[in-house]
Design a protein around this motif. Structure first.
Motif, short mmCIF file in Angstrom:
data_model
loop_
_atom_site.label_atom_id
_atom_site.label_comp_id
_atom_site.label_asym_id
_atom_site.label_seq_id
_atom_site.Cartn_x
_atom_site.Cartn_y
_atom_site.Cartn_z
N ASP A 278 1.36 -0.89 0.30
CA ASP A 278 0.02 0.00 -0.24
C ASP A 278 0.94 1.33 0.19
O ASP A 278 0.99 1.37 0.80
N SER A 279 0.61 1.97 -1.05
CA SER A 279 2.26 2.65 -1.39
C SER A 279 0.94 4.60 -1.36
O SER A 279 -0.22 4.15 -2.48
N VAL A 280 1.27 5.13 -0.70
CA VAL A 280 0.15 6.36 -0.70
C VAL A 280 1.74 7.92 -0.97
O VAL A 280 1.90 7.99 -0.48
N ILE A 281 0.46 9.01 -2.06
CA ILE A 281 1.13 9.76 -2.05
C ILE A 281 0.46 11.32 -2.26
O ILE A 281 -1.06 10.95 -3.20
N ASP A 282 0.65 12.34 -1.87
CA ASP A 282 -0.46 13.47 -2.41
C ASP A 282 0.17 13.63 -3.93
O ASP A 282 1.51 14.00 -4.20
N ASN A 283 -0.78 13.11 -5.06
CA ASN A 283 -0.37 12.93 -6.51
C ASN A 283 0.19 14.84 -6.64
O ASN A 283 1.28 15.13 -7.58
N LEU A 284 0.16 15.39 -5.71
CA LEU A 284 0.50 17.03 -6.70
C LEU A 284 1.63 17.55 -5.95
O LEU A 284 2.55 18.53 -6.31
N LEU A 285 1.80 17.23 -4.64
CA LEU A 285 3.60 17.08 -4.49
C LEU A 285 4.42 16.06 -4.38
O LEU A 285 4.97 16.41 -5.70
N LYS A 286 4.87 14.92 -4.05
CA LYS A 286 5.33 13.48 -4.30
C LYS A 286 5.23 13.06 -5.66
O LYS A 286 6.43 13.19 -5.89
N GLY A 287 3.99 13.49 -5.92
CA GLY A 287 3.83 13.19 -7.78
C GLY A 287 3.82 13.81 -8.72
O GLY A 287 3.29 14.03 -9.80
N ALA A 288 4.34 15.34 -8.28
CA ALA A 288 4.22 16.16 -8.90
C ALA A 288 5.27 17.22 -8.88
O ALA A 288 6.29 17.09 -8.49
N ALA A 289 4.91 17.95 -8.30
CA ALA A 289 5.42 19.73 -8.03
C ALA A 289 6.86 19.42 -6.19
O ALA A 289 7.72 19.90 -6.08
N GLY A 290 6.50 18.73 -5.54
CA GLY A 290 7.20 18.00 -5.31
C GLY A 290 8.42 17.66 -4.83
O GLY A 290 9.43 17.96 -4.70
N GLN A 291 7.77 16.57 -5.99
CA GLN A 291 9.15 15.54 -6.15
C GLN A 291 9.73 16.73 -7.30
O GLN A 291 11.27 16.76 -7.56
N ALA A 292 9.75 17.42 -7.74
CA ALA A 292 10.14 18.57 -8.75
C ALA A 292 11.13 18.97 -8.63
O ALA A 292 12.17 19.91 -8.26
N ILE A 293 11.03 19.68 -7.15
CA ILE A 293 12.04 20.53 -6.12
C ILE A 293 13.13 19.63 -5.76
O ILE A 293 14.09 19.72 -5.13
N GLN A 294 12.31 17.80 -5.54
CA GLN A 294 13.40 17.13 -5.30
C GLN A 294 14.88 17.62 -6.16
O GLN A 294 15.42 17.74 -6.02
N ASN A 295 14.20 17.19 -7.37
CA ASN A 295 14.97 17.01 -8.77
C ASN A 295 16.15 18.73 -8.46
O ASN A 295 17.01 18.25 -8.74
N PHE A 296 15.34 19.25 -8.36
CA PHE A 296 15.87 20.29 -8.21
C PHE A 296 17.22 21.35 -7.01
O PHE A 296 18.16 21.30 -7.73
N ASN A 297 16.97 20.38 -5.87
CA ASN A 297 17.67 20.32 -4.93
C ASN A 297 18.72 19.38 -5.82
O ASN A 297 19.92 19.71 -4.86
N GLN A 298 18.70 18.37 -5.87
CA GLN A 298 19.30 17.52 -6.58
C GLN A 298 20.29 18.43 -7.61
O GLN A 298 21.89 18.21 -7.39
N LEU A 299 20.14 18.75 -8.31
CA LEU A 299 20.37 19.53 -9.59
C LEU A 299 21.57 20.77 -9.23
O LEU A 299 22.60 20.63 -9.57
N PHE A 300 21.22 21.21 -8.15
CA PHE A 300 21.55 22.40 -7.45
C PHE A 300 22.70 22.52 -6.38
O PHE A 300 23.43 23.48 -5.64
N ASP A 301 22.45 20.56 -5.57
CA ASP A 301 23.34 20.45 -4.89
C ASP A 301 23.13 21.34 -3.54
O ASP A 301 23.68 21.22 -2.59
N TYR A 302 21.79 21.18 -3.46
CA TYR A 302 20.94 21.78 -2.48
C TYR A 302 20.43 20.87 -1.00
O TYR A 302 20.57 19.52 -1.53
N PRO A 303 20.44 20.87 -0.29
CA PRO A 303 20.16 20.32 0.74
C PRO A 303 18.69 19.38 0.40
O PRO A 303 17.94 19.76 -0.41
N GLU A 304 18.68 18.59 0.86
CA GLU A 304 18.02 17.12 -0.14
C GLU A 304 16.00 17.62 -0.18
O GLU A 304 15.51 17.92 -0.44
#
Lengths: 341, 341, 341, 341
Positions: D304-330
Motif C-alpha cells: 500500500d503506497s500513498v502519495i499526495d499526487n500534486l506534491l510527491k507526484g508532481a511539484a514536490g518531486q520537482a523540488i527534490q530534483n531541483f535540490n539534487q541538480l544544484f546540490d541543495y539539501p534534499e
C-alpha cells in the motif's frame, strides 16, 4: 393514457421518465428530443438505461398532439417560450418543467436574459404550486422551480395568515449540484465543489421573481425578498432556511398552529414542529418536510424547509400536477420511499 | 522561547503544534496531557506523527510555570475553568483556546451547562479577537471561538460605524465537521453527514453570547442576534452568511468604504468587495476573506465571511495573540498558503 | 402472507422493511427487536419513519412461528447463532441476513471471534447466493454477505468454466460506509473518511471464507483468494475489482462468452462486456453489473463487479431468496430503479 | 537563484509556485505562459492569488535562458515535446513536469497519441525518480508521473532485490480528481464523481510504459504489469495497492527487511511495516508512506503506497530534483506538514 415526454437527457427528464414508468394510469410514454434527426434508441442516448430500447423521436417531425393526451416538457430555458403557443392554441394539456412560462414578459426577459413568449400565451399558463394551485381550470401548467417550491411551502402559512413582517424575509437557500444540471461548468467541477461552499447568483437567481409573484397572490403587500443561493457538496436536495420577524402579538404557538392547519391535509408536506429536518430525510421522495422555531430573544421565526430538488422540486411535483389535471388520486405514482441511509 | 502546549489530541491542538513547530521564536515545545500518568512518546499517542518521539508529559506532575514562558491550552470545555486561577495568580501568560474563560459566570453556566470559573478569574481573562483586542495589557487570553471569529469580523465595520439596524442581524453559519471535534457522535458519522445538511443547536449554540458580548463592546445597543448553525459535508472551513438591514441613508458605497477602511491594515482580513468568497480560498491559511453586497430591493446587506475554523478560528488566531503578547511581528509563524486546489 | 422482520434499526433492516412494504405478496409485516421490553411505535425508535406507527414487538415475548409464515433476521453477528435452532427444529422458513449461519463451526469461530451455532444447525442452513443456489430445498437461508455477492458473481463464470489459474485470483474490493453499519467508530467518523481511503481488515475480512467455500462448490481445487477491502468516501455501493491469469488457450472472446451465457437468463446480473460499470449505475437497484477486460500483454482478465451493498448485497437478495422459497416471480418486489443522477 | 516557471494555471503549476516561494535558494520566480500575448498580473489570471501582482510573461517573447538559471515546465502534454530541444541544445537545466520527455518516440506516440520529440532529444532527458535517479549528471529532467511515482516506490525493493514473480504484478491504483486536472469533463463533473467510483483508461493509462521502463532498469526481465486506475471522490491523493506473488523462499520478514534497507536513508519515503497507510496521512507533504503485508495463504505480498499526487507526484518531486541538480539539501523547501485532520 399515452403521454409525451419532451427532453430526457437532463436530470429532471430522466427522473420524470422513471416516475412515469411507475404511474398506474400511464400506458405508454413517447419520448421526444429537439436535437435528434432520426429515431434513436434510448440506451444509445443514455447508456444508464441499458435495457431500454424505447425509440426517442425527433421533436420536429412528430405529432405530439395527436399521439398523446398530455405533454411533459423537461427542456432547458428558451425552448417552450418558442413553442408553447402551439399547445395553448390547441388547448392541449402541458406540464412544463422549465422556467419559460412562469413569469410575465418583462420579468422573464430581465431574469432569464432570453426572449419571452407572448404575453397572451403567458397569461394562459398557470403556475402549478401543487398544494395551493389546483390544476383543473387551466391546461398549460408552469411547474414551479426547485428553490421556489421549498421557499414557498416554507412561507405559505406565515404569509397567508399575516404572521410576519413582510419586509423582514431572508431566505438562505442551499442546493446540491444536480440543481445546476448536467452542463459542465467550473462551478460544478468536482475539484471546485468538494470541500467547498460557493455562493452563486447573489440577488440575481431567476427563481426570485417567481417566488415574489406567488407570495403577492397570497398577500398583495409583499414587495421583495432577500434570497441567496449556496452550492453545497452534495448531489440531491435543497434546504431553504428562512428567517422573518414575527408581527406584534405573534408567538411560537400561533406559528405552529398555522403550519399544522395549512398542511394537515397535504400528503406531501410534513410539518415537524421544532424538529428541524435534515436534507436526507426527504431525498428520494416527493415530500417537503418543514420545521419552525420561534426565538423570543430576537422575535424571529426560523423555518427549515427541505425537498428533493429533482422530485418535489421538479419531476415529482409535475406528477402531482398531472394527477390534479386528470383527477387521479394525489399520490398516484408518488408512493416513494426515502433513500436510506 | 520555550512554550507549553496543554492538550494535543484534539484537532486544534494538533494544528497548533504544527504551527508552533514553524514559529521562528519558539525554541522548544513542551506538550502536556491531563489523561497521562507517565511520559509517553507523541507518536504512540498520535500515530500520524510517526517520526516524532517528543515526550508528552502528565499535566498533574509538571511545573509548567517554571519550565515555560507561556502556555497554550487546547483542552475541551470544563478544564481551564478549574485551573485558570493557578496561572492568573502567578501572572503567567496563557492563551486558552477553550471556551471556558470567554463569558461571565452566569452566561457560561447557562450556555455551557458546566460550572464556571470564579468571576474574579473571569474578569482577569481578556477576549482575544486579534484584529480588535490588543493582547498586551492582559496575560490570560481567551482565544475566540471559530463561529464567533467569522461572525465578528464580518460584522465589525457595520456595528462600529453604526451602518445597520441592530435588531435585524441574521447569521446563517455553516461549518465543516472538524469544528465538532474528534469525539464520535451520530451527528458526525460519515453515513449521516455525507449527502446531507443538518441544522444543529438552533438558537442554543454556545458562541452566541460570546458574539453578543463583543458586539456590545462596539455598540452598547446590541441586544441579541439571530444565529443558526448548519453542519456541512466538508472537513475544514466556516462560512458565515450575515444579513442585516441598512440604516436610512446607508448604501453599498458606504458599506464598501467601511470594510475597506477597517481592514486596510489588517494582514489577515481581506475585503473583496462584491466578490463573495468561497470556503476553499482560505482553507490552510489564517485569513478571513469577506465580501459584501447591498441589495437596494430589500435594503439588505449580505456579508459572506469565511475562515479556516482550525486556523483563524482556533490555532492560527492563538499564534496571532502569542505574537501580540510578546511583540513579535503579527505574521510570525503564519505565512501560510491556501491549500490548493 | 404475514412476515416477521427481526431487527430494523440497522441499515439492512430499514431497507428490507421498505422492500417488504412494496412486495405484492406481503400482507402484513410484524417487526421484532431484541432490545425492547415492551411494544413501541416504529417512529419512536426511528424518527425517519415519522408517519409509521407500526408497533415493534419485543423479541422475547413473541411467538414468531405462530404469527408469521416466514422470518427475516437483520440482526448483528452473534444473535441468530444462538436462536437458529428454534426455527430449524420447527422447520420454519428463515432468511438470515447476518453472517452467523454461513460458515462451518471452526471457520465461524476463527473469522468472527464469537461462539458458533451447533454444527448440526449449520449443516441445515443453505447458503443463498440467489443466482446459483435455489432456495426451494431448504428452509433456513443464510443470505450472502455484500462483498461475497459482488465477488462471487464476478468470479462464477470463470471458475465454473475453468478459465483462470486458481492461485492467481486477486480481489481489490471497495465499499462505502453503509457497509460498516450504524455503530460509531473512528474508522467511519466523517472527518476520517472524507478526503481519504483506508484499507481495513487486510487478509482478515470475515467474507473471505464465505467466498472460498462457494468457489470450492464450483471447483474443488480452489484453495485461497487474495482479498483486500478499502473504505471509500461514499455511502452506498461496492466495487469488486478482480484480477486473474487466464489459463493457456483462454482469450477475451471465451471470457465474454462465459459471462454472457451464465447471466443470459438472470434478470439482476448484467454483463456489459468491456464497458466497465461505475458504482452509481446500480445504486438503488438489486442489480449486479459486470464488465470484463482481457489484457493480452499480461494475460490477465480484469473483472469489475458492482452492487448496491444494501440491496443486492443484503435486503434485495433476501427478497430474491424469499421469492424463490415461495415460488413467487423472481422480480416480485424488486422492480427498482437506479437512483439518478 | 532566479527560476522560470512555465505554466501556472494547472494544479501542479499552482502548487509548484507555492513551493518555490518558500524555497530558501530561490530569490525570484519568473512566470511564463504560452497563452498570453502581453504581460498580465497573476491575480488577474488566477483570482485565488488575490494579493499577488507578479507579472506573468508571454512565453514567446521571453528569453528564459538568459533571465533564469533553471526552468520548470508545468505544461500539458504536447508542449515541451516541441521546445525541449531549445534547452537541451543550450545545455540549460530544465525540470519538466509533463509526460513529454519520459518515453521513447514510439512509446510516446502510442500512449499519448501525439507527435513525439526527436529521439535524440529524448535520449538527453533523464527520468527523475528522485530516490533512485541522481539528477546531477543530466540537465533535462523528466519529472515522473504521479501514478508512476507511487507505484515505482512501492515496487522498487521487491524488483531490485528479486523477491517477487515478475509476471504476477497487479497494480490497483486509485486517484483523486486533481490528478485529472482543471479541464472540464463529464468524468470529473461533481454529480458524476460524488457517491461514485469510476474505472478509467483500463490498460491504456499513459503512465504504464513509464513504470515498465523504470522497472526494467532495475530488472531487465520485467516485461509488463497489470495496471488499473480508479477515480475516487476526493481531491488530493493517490493510493497504489500492489499485489505480487513472492518467489520461492521469500517470506514477510525478507520483504520487510528489503523495504527497511532501501528507504532507511530516504527522508521522504516512510516504510511502516504492516501498518497500511491511508491517504490523508501524506496529503500536504512530499512523503510516500508504504506498508506491506505478506499473506502466506496466497503467497501474495500486498503493498500500500500513498502519495499526495500534486506534491510527491508532481511539484514536490520537482523540488527534490531541483535540490539534487544544484546540490541543495534534499529537504530544502520541502519541510511540509500533513494537512490535518
Amino acid at each position: 393514457m399515452e403521454v409525451a415526454l419532451v427532453g430526457i437527457t437532463g436530470y429532471a427528464g430522466m427522473v420524470l421518465y422513471q416516475l412515469l414508468q411507475n404511474h398506474p394510469n400511464v400506458t405508454k410514454i413517447h419520448i421526444y428530443d429537439h436535437n435528434l434527426n432520426e429515431p434513436t434508441e434510448l440506451n444509445t442516448i443514455l447508456p444508464i438505461f441499458h435495457d431500454d430500447h424505447t425509440e426517442v423521436l425527433p421533436y420536429e417531425d412528430s405529432d405530439i398532439v395527436n399521439d398523446n393526451q398530455v405533454a411533459f416538457f423537461a427542456t432547458p430555458a428558451g425552448v417552450t417560450s418558442k413553442i408553447a403557443s402551439d399547445y395553448i392554441e390547441a388547448n392541449f394539456p402541458v406540464i412544463d418543467l422549465s422556467g419559460d412560462m412562469r413569469l410575465n414578459q418583462s420579468d422573464y426577459e430581465h431574469w432569464y436574459h432570453k426572449p419571452a413568449a407572448s404575453q397572451r400565451d403567458l397569461d394562459q399558463a398557470q403556475y402549478g404550486l401543487a398544494e395551493f394551485e389546483l390544476a383543473s381550470g387551466h391546461s398549460y401548467i408552469a411547474n414551479p422551480g426547485c428553490y421556489a417550491t421549498a421557499t414557498l411551502l416554507g412561507l405559505a402559512p406565515l404569509i397567508q395568515q399575516h404572521l410576519i413582517e413582510l419586509n423582514s424575509i431572508i431566505v438562505d437557500a442551499k442546493s446540491g449540484t444536480s440543481g445546476a444540471g448536467k452542463a459542465l461548468s467550473p462551478l460544478t467541477h468536482f475539484t471546485q465543489v468538494n470541500d467547498n461552499l460557493q455562493i452563486y447568483k447573489p440577488n440575481t437567481h431567476q427563481h426570485i421573481p417567481e417566488i415574489v409573484n406567488e407570495l403577492q397572490s397570497w398577500d398583495i403587500n409583499v414587495s421583495a425578498i432577500q434570497f441567496m443561493t449556496t452550492l453545497i457538496p452534495i448531489t440531491r436536495g435543497i434546504m431553504a432556511t428562512i428567517y422573518a420577524k414575527a408581527k406584534p402579538g405573534v408567538d411560537g404557538i400561533m406559528i405552529d398552529k398555522a403550519f399544522s392547519q395549512t398542511y394537515n391535509d397535504k400528503p406531501f408536506v410534513h410539518f415537524l414542529g421544532e424538529a428541524l429536518p435534515d436534507i436526507k430525510q426527504v431525498v428520494g421522495t416527493n415530500n417537503c418536510d418543514i420545521g419552525a422555531i420561534y426565538n423570543p430573544a430576537t422575535n424571529t421565526v426560523t423555518i427549515d424547509s427541505v425537498i428533493d430538488n429533482l422530485l418535489k422540486g421538479a419531476a415529482g411535483q409535475a406528477i402531482q400536477n398531472f394527477n390534479q389535471l386528470f383527477d387521479y388520486p394525489e399520490s398516484s405514482g408518488l408512493n416513494l420511499q426515502t433513500f436510506l441511509p
